[in-house]
Design an enzyme around this catalytic site. Structure first.
Site, PDB file in Angstrom:
ATOM      1  N   HIS A  76       0.852  -1.194   0.000  1.00 14.38           N
ATOM      2  CA  HIS A  76       0.000   0.000   0.000  1.00 14.38           C
ATOM      3  C   HIS A  76       0.885   1.240   0.000  1.00 14.38           C
ATOM      4  O   HIS A  76       1.199   1.781   1.062  1.00 14.38           O
ATOM      5  CB  HIS A  76      -0.913  -0.004   1.227  1.00 14.38           C
ATOM      6  CG  HIS A  76      -1.876  -1.150   1.259  1.00 14.38           C
ATOM      7  ND1 HIS A  76      -1.501  -2.416   1.649  1.00 14.38           N
ATOM      8  CD2 HIS A  76      -3.190  -1.226   0.932  1.00 14.38           C
ATOM      9  CE1 HIS A  76      -2.550  -3.215   1.578  1.00 14.38           C
ATOM     10  NE2 HIS A  76      -3.589  -2.521   1.149  1.00 14.38           N
ATOM     11  N   HIS A  87      -2.744  -0.908   7.097  1.00 17.83           N
ATOM     12  CA  HIS A  87      -2.284  -1.260   5.747  1.00 17.83           C
ATOM     13  C   HIS A  87      -1.185  -0.305   5.274  1.00 17.83           C
ATOM     14  O   HIS A  87      -0.367  -0.664   4.433  1.00 17.83           O
ATOM     15  CB  HIS A  87      -3.458  -1.243   4.769  1.00 17.83           C
ATOM     16  CG  HIS A  87      -4.172   0.068   4.706  1.00 17.83           C
ATOM     17  ND1 HIS A  87      -5.153   0.418   5.609  1.00 17.83           N
ATOM     18  CD2 HIS A  87      -4.049   1.116   3.866  1.00 17.83           C
ATOM     19  CE1 HIS A  87      -5.605   1.629   5.316  1.00 17.83           C
ATOM     20  NE2 HIS A  87      -4.947   2.076   4.272  1.00 17.83           N
ATOM     21  N   LEU A 136      -9.546  -2.698  10.172  1.00 21.42           N
ATOM     22  CA  LEU A 136      -9.840  -1.263  10.281  1.00 21.42           C
ATOM     23  C   LEU A 136     -10.792  -0.970  11.441  1.00 21.42           C
ATOM     24  O   LEU A 136     -11.719  -1.716  11.719  1.00 21.42           O
ATOM     25  CB  LEU A 136     -10.415  -0.746   8.967  1.00 21.42           C
ATOM     26  CG  LEU A 136      -9.398  -0.648   7.825  1.00 21.42           C
ATOM     27  CD1 LEU A 136     -10.080  -0.257   6.521  1.00 21.42           C
ATOM     28  CD2 LEU A 136      -8.285   0.338   8.164  1.00 21.42           C
ATOM     29  N   ASN A 147      -8.576  11.397   2.802  1.00 19.49           N
ATOM     30  CA  ASN A 147      -8.189  11.473   1.391  1.00 19.49           C
ATOM     31  C   ASN A 147      -9.315  11.055   0.451  1.00 19.49           C
ATOM     32  O   ASN A 147      -9.195  11.166  -0.767  1.00 19.49           O
ATOM     33  CB  ASN A 147      -6.917  10.664   1.121  1.00 19.49           C
ATOM     34  CG  ASN A 147      -7.085   9.173   1.385  1.00 19.49           C
ATOM     35  OD1 ASN A 147      -8.065   8.558   0.996  1.00 19.49           O
ATOM     36  ND2 ASN A 147      -6.089   8.588   2.042  1.00 19.49           N
ATOM     37  N   HIS A 158      -3.901   2.993  -3.911  1.00 20.55           N
ATOM     38  CA  HIS A 158      -4.178   2.608  -2.529  1.00 20.55           C
ATOM     39  C   HIS A 158      -3.476   1.303  -2.164  1.00 20.55           C
ATOM     40  O   HIS A 158      -2.779   1.240  -1.139  1.00 20.55           O
ATOM     41  CB  HIS A 158      -5.685   2.454  -2.317  1.00 20.55           C
ATOM     42  CG  HIS A 158      -6.054   1.858  -0.998  1.00 20.55           C
ATOM     43  ND1 HIS A 158      -6.244   2.615   0.129  1.00 20.55           N
ATOM     44  CD2 HIS A 158      -6.252   0.567  -0.606  1.00 20.55           C
ATOM     45  CE1 HIS A 158      -6.545   1.828   1.148  1.00 20.55           C
ATOM     46  NE2 HIS A 158      -6.559   0.574   0.724  1.00 20.55           N
ATOM     47  N   ARG A 167     -21.979 -16.289  38.542  1.00 16.06           N
ATOM     48  CA  ARG A 167     -21.836 -14.839  38.315  1.00 16.06           C
ATOM     49  C   ARG A 167     -21.794 -14.098  39.650  1.00 16.06           C
ATOM     50  O   ARG A 167     -21.076 -13.109  39.798  1.00 16.06           O
ATOM     51  CB  ARG A 167     -22.963 -14.304  37.438  1.00 16.06           C
ATOM     52  CG  ARG A 167     -24.358 -14.447  38.024  1.00 16.06           C
ATOM     53  CD  ARG A 167     -25.411 -13.680  37.255  1.00 16.06           C
ATOM     54  NE  ARG A 167     -26.737 -13.900  37.809  1.00 16.06           N
ATOM     55  CZ  ARG A 167     -27.791 -13.136  37.549  1.00 16.06           C
ATOM     56  NH1 ARG A 167     -27.667 -12.102  36.736  1.00 16.06           N
ATOM     57  NH2 ARG A 167     -28.963 -13.406  38.065  1.00 16.06           N
ATOM     58  N   GLU A 175     -20.508  -3.410  23.095  1.00 16.66           N
ATOM     59  CA  GLU A 175     -19.692  -4.576  23.433  1.00 16.66           C
ATOM     60  C   GLU A 175     -18.367  -4.614  22.671  1.00 16.66           C
ATOM     61  O   GLU A 175     -17.329  -4.975  23.245  1.00 16.66           O
ATOM     62  CB  GLU A 175     -20.483  -5.869  23.170  1.00 16.66           C
ATOM     63  CG  GLU A 175     -21.687  -6.066  24.061  1.00 16.66           C
ATOM     64  CD  GLU A 175     -22.962  -5.455  23.486  1.00 16.66           C
ATOM     65  OE1 GLU A 175     -24.034  -5.722  24.058  1.00 16.66           O
ATOM     66  OE2 GLU A 175     -22.881  -4.710  22.476  1.00 16.66           O
ATOM     67  N   HIS A 179     -31.082 -15.009  23.616  1.00 18.41           N
ATOM     68  CA  HIS A 179     -30.116 -14.781  24.691  1.00 18.41           C
ATOM     69  C   HIS A 179     -29.462 -16.067  25.191  1.00 18.41           C
ATOM     70  O   HIS A 179     -28.567 -16.004  26.039  1.00 18.41           O
ATOM     71  CB  HIS A 179     -30.798 -14.076  25.866  1.00 18.41           C
ATOM     72  CG  HIS A 179     -31.057 -12.623  25.630  1.00 18.41           C
ATOM     73  ND1 HIS A 179     -31.694 -12.153  24.517  1.00 18.41           N
ATOM     74  CD2 HIS A 179     -30.742 -11.525  26.375  1.00 18.41           C
ATOM     75  CE1 HIS A 179     -31.778 -10.830  24.577  1.00 18.41           C
ATOM     76  NE2 HIS A 179     -31.201 -10.419  25.682  1.00 18.41           N
TER      77      HIS A 179
END
Length: 743
Positions: free
Chosen positions: A45, A85, A135, A207, A295, A390, A453, A515
């Site tokens: 790249h 990248h 990303l 860009n 790119h 828990r 999350e 759930h």
């Protein structure tokens, strides 16, 4: 006369603005090296590395506090290349700074064993703070780095003025259009703005080009307005000459404006900063600049030659660097040594003023567990009432609060269900964000992630990468799906982040199939390097936390029940027919919980081996009792963490799960899909079955669902009888039973 100590000001850039003709010449050299390296590799790249060379130059040479000779200097600013990248953007600055990379390393880009892999990798290349490439995760994880810095400041030096503490530093990020489009950056940026993280600075390379070329095809929002709405300071710098739209007739590099924006960002303490930088990708490649073609592909010989001519370089030369320019750029090491000496003076003053905090700092740096760590963990007796794991986890965390100040965390808006709040601990909130319900301060301990999350997982990764504190994030197990990219990246990096996942099976009941996790345990175990720990009772839960916090080098998730589970009796294996092994066996991943016994109550070779995790261990214990009454010696193995069990030596593994001509039949019992259990239930000499759940649940009481789907004493006993009958009729030479045994 004694010299007065140099005042520390970490809110200022590392030096005043400098950008002379030699700086410009070196920046252009780095642009050409980026193009040369990709051309030499044949892939990569080049475009972003070319256009961001002056940006990274300002950061490394003028703005950030760093020591090129020491990638682990605790006083450094952190740099995260979220646009992973564009790895050459970072590698070329490390080369220019003399920070561990040489020209041969640049030439070796993307080759096996090189220090310059296709994307930056932490623990592989010095001065790389985290692995980036997926990303969005770089920016989101950088928020965790910023959290960590503020919490550490509160632990060690809470009262010193901003910028005057040796524990002040900034986190700088370069992000791309692609990063900004990913949803996780919005989750994390929202938290950063809410938390007023003035130590976080993001340079957004706007860009407007991605792999599919013009981002207008999918991305036309006003990013600046969005970030302002999220509570960020937004500054604008333009390298395009003010051109609107996507046609760029000329290029105007403006390093002074960029420096001023970075300096302003460093001095802003009440909000994170986004610098929206308008660049031309691939400048000055004559035909490929400002296109998707530059790119992610080499320029090609003709375009590369034309680019070199445009910058005044000889197109016949490759990897050419003027030694005088390189020597000049590497003077950064001498400037850094002076700044570090100032920092060391400040650290010594702090040590003298805060000896107790200094002892804590030294322990954290040495990664030593605190005194009293082992004794802090609560224990439960078998005659106590049942307790959800828990709830037991919440008691463990509260017990650790005093002895382990570096441990902190919270939940994705499920604290009351996840039991992740340490009793009495204040919230991590700026003063003006506190409410009557949530009191705390900027150095508080209880984290509130909101319903984010993925960002929560990224943030605890960033905190763990910070190196000195340990953080956890809680949610329901089924929502670990939202976190999977961050879990994978944590495992790839060997980052000791911790996750608390509750509501671990159909046992949660009436909330229903949305759930109720079914495939999640198998999916999480499929991630190499992630420890998945599902304790069977309160005491195993305590040992799960003990083991997780004592290990570094990999992430872990502790999987906990909503429903109450009996506290299993604990005694030596020789203590009688009803005795169970110590929960300390949890640390070995799997252990003999109840041993097989003959009709006289003596330890015996097992004919049946029951392997279970979590809430299903009690079912295995009940089935063993019935089989023992029928004269069938039966062993129960609790297997809270298969990853830890695999780490044990072969002798121990064979002791727990015996093999050979007289090996017992094996049955695994887990309320999830059976994937992954085949290797533990079937061998060349023994028969096996897997009691599992191969479909989604439904809305009904958890006890009813466990009964309906076969997680009962009767079903386990019937399965064992069937396997024993087959073994008696067919012997070991007959093909072993391999099918799943489920409803």
């Amino acid at each position: 006369m004694a010299e007065l100590p140099v005042p520390l000001d970490r809110l200022r850039p590392a030096r005043e603005y400098v950008y002379e003709s030699q700086d410009k010449a070196m920046v252009d050299t780095l642009r050409v090296l980026a193009a040369d390296a990709v051309e030499h590799a044949g892939h990569g790249h080049p475009g972003t590395a070319m256009s961001l060379a002056p940006v990274a130059w300002q950061l490394f040479q003028n703005v950030m506090h760093l020591d090129p000779r020491d990638p682990h200097w605790p006083g450094r600013d952190r740099f995260i290349l979220s646009a992973g990248h564009a790895s050459l953007t970072l590698y070329l600055q490390l080369f220019a700074a003399g920070a561990g990379l040489e020209l041969d390393d640049i030439r070796a880009l993307r080759t096996e064993g090189s220090k310059t892999p296709g994307h930056p990798e932490v623990h592989h290349t010095d001065h790389v703070e985290m692995t980036t490439g997926p990303l969005g995760q770089g920016l989101a994880t950088a928020v965790g780095f910023a959290y960590d810095q503020r919490r550490l400041r509160g632990l060690l030096d809470p009262d010193t003025a901003a910028g005057a503490s040796p524990f002040d530093h900034h986190v700088f990020v370069i992000a791309s259009d692609g990063d900004i489009q990913e949803g996780v950056t919005n989750e994390a940026a929202s938290l950063a703005g809410h938390q007023r993280l003035g130590n976080l600075v993001v340079v957004y390379d706007a860009n407007r080009i991605s792999i599919e070329d013009d981002t207008d095809v999918a991305f036309t929002e006003d990013v600046a307005q969005r970030y302002r709405a999220l509570g960020w300071q937004v500054l604008d710098v333009d390298f395009t000459g003010g051109t609107e739209g996507h046609e760029v007739p000329h290029y105007r590099e403006d390093p002074r404006s960029l420096y001023d924006a970075l300096a302003r960002a460093k001095r802003t303490t009440d909000a994170p900063t986004l610098i929206r930088l308008r660049t031309v990708i691939g400048w000055p490649a004559p035909t490929k600049q400002n296109t998707g073609g530059v790119h992610g592909a080499a320029l090609g010989a003709e375009e590369l030659a034309a680019t070199k001519r445009a910058l005044g370089f000889d197109p016949q030369e490759s990897f050419a660097v003027d030694p005088a320019l390189l020597e000049r750029s590497r003077r950064l090491r001498e400037r850094a040594a002076v700044r570090r000496a100032d920092w060391e003076q400040a650290l010594q003053r702090w040590r003298a003023e805060r000896p107790e905090a200094a002892r804590l700092y030294d322990r954290l740096r040495e990664q030593r567990l605190p005194e009293g760590f082992d004794a802090a963990f609560p224990t439960w007796n078998a005659d106590e009432k049942s307790v959800a794991t828990r709830a037991a986890s919440g008691q463990v965390l509260s017990a650790l609060a005093e002895v382990m100040p570096e441990l902190w965390g919270g939940s994705a808006d499920l604290a009351g269900s996840n039991n992740t709040t340490m009793a009495g601990e204040p919230s991590f909130l700026p003063a003006d964000r506190q409410t009557a319900a949530f009191r705390g301060g900027p150095h508080g301990r209880t984290l509130h992630f909101g319903i984010r999350e993925f960002a929560a997982a990224c943030i605890v990764n960033g905190i763990a990468l910070g190196g000195l504190t340990r953080a956890y994030a809680g949610t329901f197990l089924t929502f670990s799906d939202y976190q999977r990219p961050a879990l994978r990246l944590a495992a790839l990096m060997g980052t000791p982040s911790v996750h608390v996942w509750t509501h671990d099976s159909i046992g949660l009941g009436e909330d229903g199939p949305t759930h109720q996790p079914v495939e999640h345990l198998a999916a999480l175990r499929a991630i190499p390097g992630l420890d998945v720990v599902r304790p069977a009772d309160a005491n195993e839960t305590a040992w799960a936390w003990h083991t997780v916090l004592g290990r570094r080098g990999r992430p872990a998730g502790i999987v906990l029940s909503r429903q109450a589970l009996p506290v299993l009796p604990r005694a030596d294996l020789d203590g009688g027919a009803e005795a169970c092994a110590s929960a300390a066996g949890t640390a070995r991943g799997a252990y003999v919980l109840q041993e097989a016994r003959d009709v006289e109550g003596h330890t015996s070779a097992p004919r049946v081996l029951l392997i279970a995790t979590g809430s299903e261990v009690q079912v295995a214990v009940q089935a063993r009792n019935r089989l023992q009454q029928e004269g069938v010696p039966t062993r129960v193995v609790s297997a809270p963490c298969l990853e830890w069990f695999v780490d044990q030596d072969e002798a121990y593994r064979h002791h727990v799960l015996p093999e050979g001509p007289d090996a017992p039949v094996r049955i695994s019992i887990e309320a999830g899909i059976a994937q992954g259990w085949h290797e533990y239930t079937v061998t060349s000499t023994s028969r096996g079955a897997r009691i599992s759940l191969e479909h989604y649940g439904e809305s009904a009481p958890g006890t009813r669902l466990m009964e309906k789907y076969g997680f009962t004493q009767a079903h386990v006993v019937d399965t064992a009888r069937r396997l024993l009958d087959e073994q008696a009729r067919h012997g070991a030479e007959h093909p072993v039973r391999t099918e799943k045994d489920h409803t």
